[in-house]
Write an enzyme that holds these catalytic residues in place. Structure first.
Site, PDB file in Angstrom:
ATOM      1  N   PHE A  16       0.858  -1.177   0.000  1.00 45.79           N
ATOM      2  CA  PHE A  16       0.000   0.000   0.000  1.00 45.79           C
ATOM      3  C   PHE A  16       0.904   1.240   0.000  1.00 45.79           C
ATOM      4  CE2 PHE A  16      -2.974   2.970   2.060  1.00 45.79           C
ATOM      5  CZ  PHE A  16      -4.115   2.716   1.303  1.00 45.79           C
ATOM      6  N   ASP A  37       2.204  -5.352   8.804  1.00 45.20           N
ATOM      7  CA  ASP A  37       1.005  -4.533   8.672  1.00 45.20           C
ATOM      8  C   ASP A  37      -0.176  -5.492   8.467  1.00 45.20           C
ATOM      9  OD1 ASP A  37      -1.137  -2.946   7.794  1.00 45.20           O
ATOM     10  OD2 ASP A  37       0.224  -1.441   6.954  1.00 45.20           O
ATOM     11  N   LYS A  66     -11.290  -1.588   8.394  1.00 46.83           N
ATOM     12  CA  LYS A  66     -11.488  -2.588   7.331  1.00 46.83           C
ATOM     13  C   LYS A  66     -12.251  -3.778   7.924  1.00 46.83           C
ATOM     14  CE  LYS A  66      -7.743  -0.639   4.733  1.00 46.83           C
ATOM     15  NZ  LYS A  66      -6.294  -0.549   4.563  1.00 46.83           N
TER      16      LYS A  66
HETATM   17  C1  PLP Z   1      -5.703   0.545   4.646  1.00 45.39           C
HETATM   18  C2  PLP Z   1      -4.222   0.541   4.791  1.00 45.39           C
HETATM   19  C3  PLP Z   1      -3.565   1.643   5.324  1.00 45.39           C
HETATM   20  C4  PLP Z   1      -4.371   2.863   5.702  1.00 45.39           C
HETATM   21  O1  PLP Z   1      -3.645   3.800   6.364  1.00 45.39           O
HETATM   22  P1  PLP Z   1      -4.387   5.106   6.913  1.00 45.39           P
HETATM   23  O2  PLP Z   1      -3.378   5.748   7.747  1.00 45.39           O
HETATM   24  O3  PLP Z   1      -5.598   4.651   7.649  1.00 45.39           O
HETATM   25  O4  PLP Z   1      -4.802   5.915   5.726  1.00 45.39           O
HETATM   26  C5  PLP Z   1      -2.185   1.573   5.470  1.00 45.39           C
HETATM   27  N1  PLP Z   1      -1.501   0.472   5.103  1.00 45.39           N
HETATM   28  C6  PLP Z   1      -2.099  -0.602   4.559  1.00 45.39           C
HETATM   29  C7  PLP Z   1      -1.299  -1.803   4.177  1.00 45.39           C
HETATM   30  C8  PLP Z   1      -3.476  -0.593   4.388  1.00 45.39           C
HETATM   31  O5  PLP Z   1      -4.089  -1.634   3.853  1.00 45.39           O
END
Ligand code: PLP
Length: 412
Positions: free
Chosen positions: A128, A197, A223
């Site tokens: 991400f 993560d 999520k």
């Molecule tokens: C959804 C997600 C995020 C989201 O980060 P925010 O700080 O809430 O915007 C970060 N890393 C991964 C791998 C995700 O899937």
């Protein structure tokens, strides 16, 4: 395409499903096939009343006394303890705080500082974007180098300069799941620390951070945990690091004696040191109520249901959607898959928009992926068949090329 038989089988799967009743813990609009719980979880029925109570009574009537009388102060740890059960950590190893991006920043800096003689940070190229950008920024700040490698090849880049390895357990785009135990062990053999993560895995599959000896983890609250838009995220730090780990964001709520209002920072003794500032109480207490949807469920059963849904979708895709130009991007082996299935299609964006117009909500991921999440707490097998039927209808009518559906919105 005749899906009558498939629908009958799906109905039987739903009828035999030991978790079928869990759908009632969610409020989902009638007729909507919601396949985006991996991006924004559905609303648990328990949440609105809690939020209303918190706003009207706790904030409205009890005001600042709520920090004590409603135990707002300890909520980050209390809710962290609830998350801990879902990710195989001890209750005192998890705290809810900040966003995933901010938590990742704190954890990467903190972990790197535990290996001060090592100058390399290892991440994956396909993660991400927030995770990629944050890692680059941490490296710049600390004068480190970033190596990007497919998690399956991590052994090829491990050496005695690697301080920290940080991967997502499930890839947000492809849905590929990585081997947490094996990768973590390899990273430890090289003397480095492991950060996972869990944004796309927590709440969808069993996670054993403790058994895998993971050092740190972060993950998303909105999520599969269904905490609501912008729900706070969480940080897990293994107990063995509590005495030495130092968050770079030394806010007052992570202080050993926050109300002593001292002139210099001393970290709290436990996981509280990973807190920074005042938590978003409305969101935090919404997340707490939402986590009640997992009460009494075994994550092994949740996983079984998730696999049953994605297996059905994969089988129907092979039979019905592959001939229409869809290519499965998600691994077929059960243990290499999270709870989503991603399909590549040259007109993926239009397909997703046309499906949304038909009440089947998935999302598009650049450049050509139709991403469908099968949140195991509330998606039914018959909805898998519904989704396939609508995809067929979209393609047969050419809806995905309709000008209404090809103009990209801000959020895809
Ligand atoms: C959804 C997600 C995020 C989201 O980060 P925010 O700080 O809430 O915007 C970060 N890393 C991964 C791998 C995700 O899937």
């Amino acid at each position: 395409v005749d899906l009558t038989e498939a629908r009958r089988e799906a109905e039987q799967l739903d009828a035999r499903d030991p978790l079928a009743h869990v759908r009632d813990r969610f409020s989902i609009p009638d007729g909507l096939v919601y396949l985006d719980g991996n991006s924004l979880g559905a609303l648990p029925v328990a949440v609105p009343a809690v939020v209303e109570h918190v706003v009207a009574q706790q904030w409205g009537r009890d005001l600042i006394t709520s920090w004590n009388v409603h135990d707002w102060w300890d909520a980050p740890r209390r809710v962290g303890g609830q998350v801990a059960r879902l990710i195989g950590a001890e209750a005192d190893e998890v705290v809810v705080a900040d966003s995933t991006s901010v938590d990742l920043f704190k954890v990467l800096v903190a972990a790197a500082r535990l290996r001060p003689d090592r100058r390399t940070l290892v991440i994956e190229p396909g993660n991400f974007p927030a995770d990629l950008y944050i890692a680059d920024s941490v490296a710049e700040l600390l004068g480190m180098t970033v190596r990007r490698v497919d998690p399956r090849d991590v052994r090829t880049v491990l050496d005695d300069d690697v301080a920290v390895v940080s991967f997502a357990q499930v890839d947000y785009r492809t849905g590929r799941a990585y081997d947490m135990a094996g990768i973590t062990a390899a990273v430890h053999d090289a003397g480095a620390l492991m950060v996972w993560d869990l944004s796309h895995s927590a709440g969808a599959l069993p996670i054993a951070l403790g058994a895998c000896d993971v050092d740190f983890a972060v993950g998303c609250g909105y999520k599969y945990l269904n905490g609501g838009p912008g729900a706070p995220a969480y940080v897990m730090a293994a107990r063995r690091h509590h005495a030495t780990v130092r968050s770079p964001l030394t806010g007052w709520t992570g202080h050993a004696r926050p109300f002593a209002m001292e002139g210099s920072y001393e970290p709290a003794p436990g996981i509280d040191r990973m807190r920074c500032g005042t938590p978003p109480m409305l969101s935090l207490l919404a997340l707490e109520a939402a986590l009640g949807a997992f009460d009494g469920l075994s994550m092994a059963d949740v996983r079984e249901r998730s696999l049953s849904l994605t297996r059905l979708f994969l089988a129907l895709t092979d039979r019905v959607l592959a001939p229409l130009g869809f290519e499965v991007v998600t691994p077929r082996a059960d243990d290499e898959r999270g709870s989503q299935v991603s399909l590549a299609h040259p007109r993926a964006y239009g397909v997703v928009q046309a499906l949304i117009a038909r009440g089947v909500v998935g999302d598009f991921r650049y450049p050509d992926v139709v991403r469908l999440g099968f949140a195991p707490l509330y998606v039914r097998h018959v909805e898998v068949v519904d989704a396939v039927e609508h995809v067929v209808a979209v393609i047969e009518a050419g809806e995905e090329s309709d000008p209404r559906y090809v103009v990209q919105h801000t959020v895809t």
